[in-house]
Design a protein around this motif. Structure first.
Motif, PDB file in Angstrom:
ATOM      1  N   MET A  91       0.834  -1.180   0.000  1.00 50.10           N
ATOM      2  CA  MET A  91       0.000   0.000   0.000  1.00 50.10           C
ATOM      3  C   MET A  91       0.880   1.245   0.000  1.00 50.10           C
ATOM      4  O   MET A  91       1.786   1.377   0.807  1.00 50.10           O
ATOM      5  N   SER A 146      -0.349   4.462   0.240  1.00 55.79           N
ATOM      6  CA  SER A 146      -0.964   5.623   0.856  1.00 55.79           C
ATOM      7  C   SER A 146      -1.972   5.187   1.909  1.00 55.79           C
ATOM      8  O   SER A 146      -2.627   4.149   1.771  1.00 55.79           O
ATOM      9  N   ALA A 147      -2.117   6.020   2.943  1.00 52.83           N
ATOM     10  CA  ALA A 147      -3.134   5.750   3.962  1.00 52.83           C
ATOM     11  C   ALA A 147      -4.533   5.775   3.354  1.00 52.83           C
ATOM     12  O   ALA A 147      -5.460   5.161   3.889  1.00 52.83           O
ATOM     13  N   GLU A 178      -5.633   4.204   1.072  1.00 55.65           N
ATOM     14  CA  GLU A 178      -6.047   2.879   0.605  1.00 55.65           C
ATOM     15  C   GLU A 178      -6.710   2.053   1.698  1.00 55.65           C
ATOM     16  O   GLU A 178      -7.197   0.957   1.423  1.00 55.65           O
ATOM     17  N   PHE A 179      -6.749   2.590   2.928  1.00 51.87           N
ATOM     18  CA  PHE A 179      -7.302   1.840   4.050  1.00 51.87           C
ATOM     19  C   PHE A 179      -8.687   2.334   4.416  1.00 51.87           C
ATOM     20  O   PHE A 179      -9.065   3.463   4.106  1.00 51.87           O
ATOM     21  N   PRO A 192      -4.644  -3.498   8.873  1.00 50.35           N
ATOM     22  CA  PRO A 192      -3.612  -3.201   7.867  1.00 50.35           C
ATOM     23  C   PRO A 192      -3.007  -1.797   7.994  1.00 50.35           C
ATOM     24  O   PRO A 192      -1.838  -1.604   7.673  1.00 50.35           O
ATOM     25  N   PHE A 193      -3.770  -0.819   8.477  1.00 51.41           N
ATOM     26  CA  PHE A 193      -3.211   0.524   8.660  1.00 51.41           C
ATOM     27  C   PHE A 193      -2.016   0.486   9.599  1.00 51.41           C
ATOM     28  O   PHE A 193      -0.985   1.106   9.327  1.00 51.41           O
ATOM     29  N   ARG A 240      -0.081  -2.077  10.329  1.00 49.68           N
ATOM     30  CA  ARG A 240       1.042  -2.782   9.694  1.00 49.68           C
ATOM     31  C   ARG A 240       1.731  -1.846   8.688  1.00 49.68           C
ATOM     32  O   ARG A 240       2.949  -1.846   8.562  1.00 49.68           O
ATOM     33  N   TRP A 241       0.936  -1.034   7.994  1.00 45.49           N
ATOM     34  CA  TRP A 241       1.468  -0.087   7.012  1.00 45.49           C
ATOM     35  C   TRP A 241       2.366   0.955   7.673  1.00 45.49           C
ATOM     36  O   TRP A 241       3.431   1.272   7.152  1.00 45.49           O
ATOM     37  N   ALA A 258       5.661  -0.490   8.211  1.00 50.25           N
ATOM     38  CA  ALA A 258       6.373  -0.637   6.940  1.00 50.25           C
ATOM     39  C   ALA A 258       6.915   0.709   6.454  1.00 50.25           C
ATOM     40  O   ALA A 258       7.991   0.768   5.857  1.00 50.25           O
ATOM     41  N   GLN A 259       6.190   1.788   6.737  1.00 46.28           N
ATOM     42  CA  GLN A 259       6.602   3.119   6.287  1.00 46.28           C
ATOM     43  C   GLN A 259       7.729   3.709   7.128  1.00 46.28           C
ATOM     44  O   GLN A 259       8.661   4.299   6.598  1.00 46.28           O
TER      45      GLN A 259
END
Length: 161
Positions: free
Chosen positions: A1, A3-4, A6-7, A105-106, A108-109, A112-113
């Protein structure tokens, strides 16, 4: 992902809350809890929402029971607690996991960022998302919403251009 935007979350009422609807706005997402030593930060989050909301900031609370079981309530209880005790009227989401296999998922993102240090270690980690959906910064539990560095980061993100 990438961008935020996408959540998506669900509100306390179970309605979809896609972050894509906030394109062009600055967003501060906090994992929250009602029975935590940091719970009074709801007051600071509400103050940010009141101060910067009309200028383009959206504050989002995401209740989480992952840390010390400090958010045991159901959606209705969480909403009533936040409104009655802190006058919260910023968007509150349904309870989510912030860590582990079941993490939303946000969360986890954000790791990752920004790496391992961005991983929530307790309640009231705060994540600042720019108008383009990029993760600009994060603030640990001990950093109060009204801290100068938080307010500076929000003010910078709200600047046009």
């Amino acid at each position: 992902m990438a961008s935020a935007h996408e959540f998506s979350f669900s509100t306390l009422r179970g309605e979809p809350y896609p972050l894509a609807a906030l394109k062009g706005r600055v967003v501060l997402v906090a994992n929250t809890a009602s029975k935590c030593g940091f719970t009074p930060q709801y007051e600071g989050l509400q103050a940010l929402w009141a101060e910067y909301g009309l200028r383009g900031l959206t504050v989002i609370g995401v209740p989480c029971n992952d840390f010390g079981g400090q958010e045991p309530g159901a959606a209705e209880e969480i909403g009533q607690f936040c409104q009655a005790n802190y006058g919260v009227d910023f968007p509150m989401m349904a309870k989510e996991h912030a860590i582990g296999e079941a993490a939303h998922p946000f969360f986890r993102w954000v790791v990752a960022q920004k790496g391992f240090l961005a991983k929530p270690r307790w309640n009231f980690y705060k994540y600042l998302i720019g108008p383009d959906g990029q993760l600009l910064d994060f603030f640990i539990s001990a950093t109060k919403p009204e801290a100068p560095k938080v307010k500076r980061a929000i003010a910078r993100a709200l600047l046009p251009g």
